[in-house]
Design a protein around this motif. Structure first.
Motif, PDB file in Angstrom:
ATOM      1  N   GLY A  36       0.787  -1.224   0.000  1.00  0.00           N
ATOM      2  CA  GLY A  36       0.000   0.000   0.000  1.00  0.00           C
ATOM      3  C   GLY A  36       0.812   1.264   0.000  1.00  0.00           C
ATOM      4  N   ASP A  37       2.092   1.187   0.301  1.00  0.00           N
ATOM      5  CA  ASP A  37       2.893   2.408   0.361  1.00  0.00           C
ATOM      6  C   ASP A  37       3.004   3.100  -0.995  1.00  0.00           C
ATOM      7  OD1 ASP A  37       3.308   2.365   3.017  1.00  0.00           O
ATOM      8  OD2 ASP A  37       5.374   1.661   2.970  1.00  0.00           O
ATOM      9  N   ASN A  38       2.850   2.349  -2.068  1.00  0.00           N
ATOM     10  CA  ASN A  38       2.961   2.969  -3.383  1.00  0.00           C
ATOM     11  C   ASN A  38       1.595   3.396  -3.928  1.00  0.00           C
ATOM     12  OD1 ASN A  38       2.043   0.398  -3.612  1.00  0.00           O
ATOM     13  ND2 ASN A  38       3.209  -0.124  -5.455  1.00  0.00           N
ATOM     14  N   GLY A  39       0.553   3.266  -3.121  1.00  0.00           N
ATOM     15  CA  GLY A  39      -0.776   3.685  -3.562  1.00  0.00           C
ATOM     16  C   GLY A  39      -0.956   5.197  -3.438  1.00  0.00           C
ATOM     17  N   ASP A  40      -2.018   5.703  -4.050  1.00  0.00           N
ATOM     18  CA  ASP A  40      -2.258   7.140  -4.032  1.00  0.00           C
ATOM     19  C   ASP A  40      -3.772   7.384  -4.064  1.00  0.00           C
ATOM     20  OD1 ASP A  40      -1.804   9.815  -3.968  1.00  0.00           O
ATOM     21  OD2 ASP A  40      -1.182  10.022  -6.050  1.00  0.00           O
ATOM     22  N   ILE A  41      -4.168   8.543  -3.559  1.00  0.00           N
ATOM     23  CA  ILE A  41      -5.566   8.979  -3.622  1.00  0.00           C
ATOM     24  C   ILE A  41      -5.597  10.365  -4.256  1.00  0.00           C
ATOM     25  CG2 ILE A  41      -7.606   9.654  -2.301  1.00  0.00           C
ATOM     26  CD1 ILE A  41      -6.978   7.569  -0.273  1.00  0.00           C
ATOM     27  N   LYS A  42      -6.449  10.525  -5.256  1.00  0.00           N
ATOM     28  CA  LYS A  42      -6.586  11.795  -5.948  1.00  0.00           C
ATOM     29  C   LYS A  42      -7.922  12.441  -5.569  1.00  0.00           C
ATOM     30  CE  LYS A  42      -2.857  11.309  -8.591  1.00  0.00           C
ATOM     31  NZ  LYS A  42      -1.686  12.212  -8.512  1.00  0.00           N
ATOM     32  N   VAL A  43      -7.887  13.754  -5.488  1.00  0.00           N
ATOM     33  CA  VAL A  43      -9.130  14.526  -5.324  1.00  0.00           C
ATOM     34  C   VAL A  43      -9.598  14.887  -6.725  1.00  0.00           C
ATOM     35  CG1 VAL A  43     -10.205  16.579  -4.359  1.00  0.00           C
ATOM     36  CG2 VAL A  43      -8.383  15.433  -3.104  1.00  0.00           C
ATOM     37  N   HIS A 113     -10.281  26.101   2.374  1.00  0.00           N
ATOM     38  CA  HIS A 113      -9.007  25.396   2.215  1.00  0.00           C
ATOM     39  C   HIS A 113      -9.056  24.135   3.075  1.00  0.00           C
ATOM     40  CE1 HIS A 113      -4.931  25.117   0.917  1.00  0.00           C
ATOM     41  NE2 HIS A 113      -4.400  25.271   2.123  1.00  0.00           N
ATOM     42  N   TYR A 114      -8.709  22.949   2.488  1.00  0.00           N
ATOM     43  CA  TYR A 114      -8.874  21.667   3.176  1.00  0.00           C
ATOM     44  C   TYR A 114      -7.646  20.769   2.978  1.00  0.00           C
ATOM     45  CZ  TYR A 114     -13.755  23.123   3.377  1.00  0.00           C
ATOM     46  OH  TYR A 114     -14.914  23.822   3.616  1.00  0.00           O
ATOM     47  N   LYS A 115      -7.532  19.768   3.886  1.00  0.00           N
ATOM     48  CA  LYS A 115      -6.436  18.802   3.800  1.00  0.00           C
ATOM     49  C   LYS A 115      -7.006  17.392   3.880  1.00  0.00           C
ATOM     50  CE  LYS A 115      -3.824  18.020   7.402  1.00  0.00           C
ATOM     51  NZ  LYS A 115      -2.779  18.191   8.455  1.00  0.00           N
ATOM     52  N   LEU A 116      -6.574  16.529   2.928  1.00  0.00           N
ATOM     53  CA  LEU A 116      -6.945  15.113   2.909  1.00  0.00           C
ATOM     54  C   LEU A 116      -5.804  14.280   3.488  1.00  0.00           C
ATOM     55  CD1 LEU A 116      -8.553  12.570   1.889  1.00  0.00           C
ATOM     56  CD2 LEU A 116      -7.326  12.865  -0.282  1.00  0.00           C
ATOM     57  N   VAL A 117      -6.134  13.380   4.416  1.00  0.00           N
ATOM     58  CA  VAL A 117      -5.140  12.470   5.005  1.00  0.00           C
ATOM     59  C   VAL A 117      -5.696  11.053   4.906  1.00  0.00           C
ATOM     60  CG1 VAL A 117      -3.860  11.822   7.074  1.00  0.00           C
ATOM     61  CG2 VAL A 117      -4.318  14.249   6.604  1.00  0.00           C
ATOM     62  N   TRP A 118      -4.885  10.059   4.451  1.00  0.00           N
ATOM     63  CA  TRP A 118      -5.345   8.671   4.420  1.00  0.00           C
ATOM     64  C   TRP A 118      -4.323   7.762   5.099  1.00  0.00           C
ATOM     65  CZ3 TRP A 118      -3.581  11.053  -0.102  1.00  0.00           C
ATOM     66  CH2 TRP A 118      -2.508  10.451  -0.752  1.00  0.00           C
ATOM     67  N   VAL A 121      -3.672  -0.106   7.373  1.00  0.00           N
ATOM     68  CA  VAL A 121      -2.968  -1.031   8.273  1.00  0.00           C
ATOM     69  C   VAL A 121      -1.656  -1.471   7.625  1.00  0.00           C
ATOM     70  CG1 VAL A 121      -3.076  -3.247   9.472  1.00  0.00           C
ATOM     71  CG2 VAL A 121      -5.142  -1.829   9.251  1.00  0.00           C
ATOM     72  N   GLY A 122      -0.544  -1.394   8.418  1.00  0.00           N
ATOM     73  CA  GLY A 122       0.762  -1.835   7.930  1.00  0.00           C
ATOM     74  C   GLY A 122       1.507  -0.765   7.177  1.00  0.00           C
ATOM     75  N   GLU A 123       1.038   0.458   7.202  1.00  0.00           N
ATOM     76  CA  GLU A 123       1.736   1.511   6.469  1.00  0.00           C
ATOM     77  C   GLU A 123       3.093   1.816   7.114  1.00  0.00           C
ATOM     78  OE1 GLU A 123      -0.638   4.996   6.650  1.00  0.00           O
ATOM     79  OE2 GLU A 123      -0.670   5.074   8.832  1.00  0.00           O
ATOM     80  N   THR A 124       3.980   2.352   6.332  1.00  0.00           N
ATOM     81  CA  THR A 124       5.282   2.775   6.820  1.00  0.00           C
ATOM     82  C   THR A 124       5.241   4.283   7.075  1.00  0.00           C
ATOM     83  OG1 THR A 124       6.380   1.043   5.532  1.00  0.00           O
ATOM     84  CG2 THR A 124       7.728   2.881   6.293  1.00  0.00           C
ATOM     85  N   GLY A 125       5.557   4.664   8.291  1.00  0.00           N
ATOM     86  CA  GLY A 125       5.530   6.085   8.623  1.00  0.00           C
ATOM     87  C   GLY A 125       4.107   6.569   8.877  1.00  0.00           C
ATOM     88  N   THR A 126       3.934   7.853   8.782  1.00  0.00           N
ATOM     89  CA  THR A 126       2.630   8.457   9.019  1.00  0.00           C
ATOM     90  C   THR A 126       1.798   8.473   7.749  1.00  0.00           C
ATOM     91  OG1 THR A 126       3.546  10.636   8.537  1.00  0.00           O
ATOM     92  CG2 THR A 126       3.560   9.943  10.837  1.00  0.00           C
ATOM     93  N   GLY A 127       0.497   8.820   7.910  1.00  0.00           N
ATOM     94  CA  GLY A 127      -0.385   8.841   6.757  1.00  0.00           C
ATOM     95  C   GLY A 127       0.018   9.881   5.735  1.00  0.00           C
ATOM     96  N   LYS A 128      -0.322   9.587   4.501  1.00  0.00           N
ATOM     97  CA  LYS A 128      -0.045  10.534   3.429  1.00  0.00           C
ATOM     98  C   LYS A 128      -1.144  11.599   3.391  1.00  0.00           C
ATOM     99  CE  LYS A 128       2.429   7.249   0.498  1.00  0.00           C
ATOM    100  NZ  LYS A 128       2.516   6.632  -0.847  1.00  0.00           N
TER     101      LYS A 128
END
Length: 237
Positions: A36-43, A113-118, A121-128
């Motif tokens: 999942g670390d290489n995944g991404d979410i777009k707005v 102005h807004y911020k998206l955080v995702w 489980v098992g992620e490395t580091g903090t949420g993107k």
């Protein structure tokens, strides 16, 4: 004479260094490529296709588009206000993934102005995370307002018909008032002839009586004179 063995010692050191490097390189992909670390979410704006990987930093109605999350089945996300808009949490949810992809429903927020955080489980580091703006007033062109139709002139009130003449004939004209006869002022004194056996009158009637008496007396005098003349003539003849 003492005999040294430098080569065997060097070989042992080289072998030990090679083994350590192999262990380090073998473990590095595991640390850098957690599922999942290489995944991404777009707005995405609501009009952007799901298969697009473009980033829409300014939206009005929008949805979240997740992809490339490998073997994960669920990604959790939150949206918070950012200064100067505020600091409140406004939306939160999760995306169910199928083959590493998934989308959310369509959302809308007040302009700001807004911020998206995702996270997952098992992620490395903090949420993107990533930031975006909601600008409905400028992002979606408002239809040109058509000029309001001019108010139709109110119909001119038709003049109310003049009162129709009464069917019944009007009353006959009232006769003009008769002129009041002007009476000469009545004499204030007594009037009329002398009553039988009464005394003389006064006022206007008395003058008339006296005048009449004078005339009679004058006539009598003249009669007497005429008679005397006649008698005198007869005596001379």
């Amino acid at each position: 004479m003492t005999t040294s063995h430098p080569l065997p010692s060097a070989r042992r050191l080289l072998a030990a260094a090679t083994a350590a490097a192999a262990l380090t390189l073998g473990a590095a992909p595991v640390a850098l490529a957690a599922p999942g670390d290489n995944g991404d979410i777009k707005v995405h704006a609501s009009s952007t296709p799901v298969d697009s990987q473009n980033e829409d930093s300014k939206v009005c109605q929008f949805y979240l588009d997740a992809f490339n999350f490998d073997t994960l089945q669920l990604v959790s996300w939150t949206i918070e206000q950012q200064p100067p808009t505020g600091n409140a949490l406004v939306l939160a949810g999760s995306i169910t993934l199928t083959n590493g992809t998934g989308t959310t429903s369509t959302y809308t927020l007040p302009d700001g102005h807004y911020k998206l955080v995702w996270t997952f489980v098992g992620e490395t580091g903090t949420g993107k995370q990533k930031v975006f703006d909601v600008l409905c007033a400028t992002n979606s062109p408002s239809p040109t307002s058509s000029p309001s139709p001019t108010s139709s002139p109110s119909p001119t009130a038709s003049p109310s018909p003049t009162a129709s003449p009464s069917s019944s004939p009007s009353g006959s004209p009232s006769p003009s008032p008769r002129p009041t006869p002007v009476h000469s002022p009545k004499p204030t004194g007594p009037h009329g002839g002398v009553g039988a056996g009464g005394g003389g009158t006064s006022g206007t009637d008395t003058a008339q009586v006296l005048g009449g008496a004078g005339l009679l007396a004058g006539a009598a005098v003249l009669g007497l004179r005429a008679l005397r003349r006649r008698n005198g003539r007869n005596a001379e003849s």
